[in-house]
Design an enzyme around this catalytic site. Structure first.
Site, mmCIF file in Angstrom:
data_model
loop_
_atom_site.group_PDB
_atom_site.id
_atom_site.type_symbol
_atom_site.label_atom_id
_atom_site.label_comp_id
_atom_site.label_asym_id
_atom_site.label_seq_id
_atom_site.Cartn_x
_atom_site.Cartn_y
_atom_site.Cartn_z
ATOM 1 C CG HIS A 276 75.930 14.164 3.667
ATOM 2 N ND1 HIS A 276 76.856 14.116 2.762
ATOM 3 C CD2 HIS A 276 76.435 13.867 4.953
ATOM 4 C CE1 HIS A 276 77.978 13.641 3.545
ATOM 5 N NE2 HIS A 276 77.735 13.496 4.740
ATOM 6 N N GLY B 260 73.270 8.061 8.734
ATOM 7 C CA GLY B 260 73.319 7.051 7.571
ATOM 8 C C GLY B 260 73.878 5.490 8.265
ATOM 9 C CE LYS C 241 79.945 5.878 3.947
ATOM 10 N NZ LYS C 241 81.245 5.662 4.527
ATOM 11 C CG ASP C 242 79.915 6.166 8.689
ATOM 12 O OD1 ASP C 242 81.006 5.662 8.436
ATOM 13 O OD2 ASP C 242 79.396 7.120 8.111
#
Ligand code: PAF
Length: 283
Positions: free
Chosen positions: A37, A148, A150-151
């Site tokens: 984050h 991000g 990642k998702d």
């Protein structure tokens, strides 16, 4: 750092700043902030005059009550981290401020992206994500919002949301942040029992091996190998592993030259569900 819990004063403050010509970068979060984050925030700080972070654990995107109840809530620690990196504005509303009397999702059609992978295993998840992200964009009205990779599926769906609803902002996807042992950073990692935390880097190792294998072999062979590797793992349970095209998230059977692919994985480490993905190279 200015902290707002109500949308009206936040909207008033931000529209004044915009009138003074300030650009707004926005990072929506559910809190339990980690370095991933913080990297989104520092990226936003380099490119915008004002950075807004929201912390809101959105009930409509959880398919299981238990997951919502157990989601880490670390507001005081989050606030300290945000102050330390000189975030300008924090929006921290409660559920009533966002949903008023009815906690319900809007129904979205994201050209089918919502039914693949996470959408298949977490019913209604992307309606919940679409609902909250649209509400937050309408309140903050950012120039750019940062998410991000990642998702990755979420990122593609949010791009679709912006395109389909003619929302006036840019979406920027940022690289996955990893722990030293390769585990993708996630707010859920703090909930992993020690033995699962020790086992979890196996997920990224498998993705790296899949990346190497994909250069020479076809998707079917790669999927077979990964599935086999998890079959006898004592602690990690594979939910899905797939290789898909980046734009459509369509699972592929054959490689096509000009296309971009990623491998996507979801694994249970005990009762904690972890996801990750990796970009693939091919000839
Ligand atoms: O990625 C998340 O943390 C959440 O899905 C988001 C985008 C903040 C919406 O609640």
């Amino acid at each position: 750092m200015k902290i707002f819990t109500k949308k009206a004063p936040l909207e008033a403050y931000l529209s004044k700043e915009k009138l003074h010509g300030k650009s707004i970068g926005f990072i929506p979060t559910m809190g339990a902030l980690h370095e991933g984050h913080l990297s989104l925030i520092t990226t936003a700080q380099k490119k915008n005059d004002l950075v807004v972070v929201s912390i809101f654990v959105n009930p409509t995107q959880f398919d299981k009550d238990e997951d919502l109840i157990n989601y880490p809530k670390t507001f005081e620690a989050d606030k300290i981290q945000l102050e330390k990196i000189s975030c300008d504005v924090l929006f921290y509303p409660d559920v009533t401020e966002i949903y008023e009397d009815v906690i319900r999702s809007e129904s979205f059609y994201f050209d089918g992206l919502e039914h693949k992978m996470e959408g298949k295993y977490r019913k209604g998840h992307f309606n919940g994500v679409g609902t909250i992200v649209k509400i937050l964009f309408q309140i903050v009205k950012p120039n750019v919002a940062y998410f991000g990779q990642k998702d990755f599926q979420q990122l593609q769906i949010i791009k679709k949301l912006v395109q389909k609803h003619n929302l006036n902002l840019l979406i920027e996807g940022c690289p996955i942040f990893r722990e030293k042992d390769g585990l993708a950073m996630s707010s859920r990692n703090v909930r992993l029992e020690e033995k699962y935390r020790t086992a979890a880097p196996f997920i990224y190792q498998t993705l790296q091996e899949a990346q190497n294998q994909f250069i020479k072999q076809n998707p079917f062979e790669v999927i077979l190998r990964v599935t086999e590797q998890f079959k006898y793992h004592p602690l990690l349970k594979l939910e899905y592993f797939t290789i898909a095209e980046e734009e459509t998230l369509e699972t592929i059977k054959e490689k096509e030259k000009e296309k971009n692919y990623r491998a996507f994985i979801a694994v249970f480490a005990g009762n904690i569900r972890l996801i990750d993905n990796i970009k693939l190279k091919h000839s």
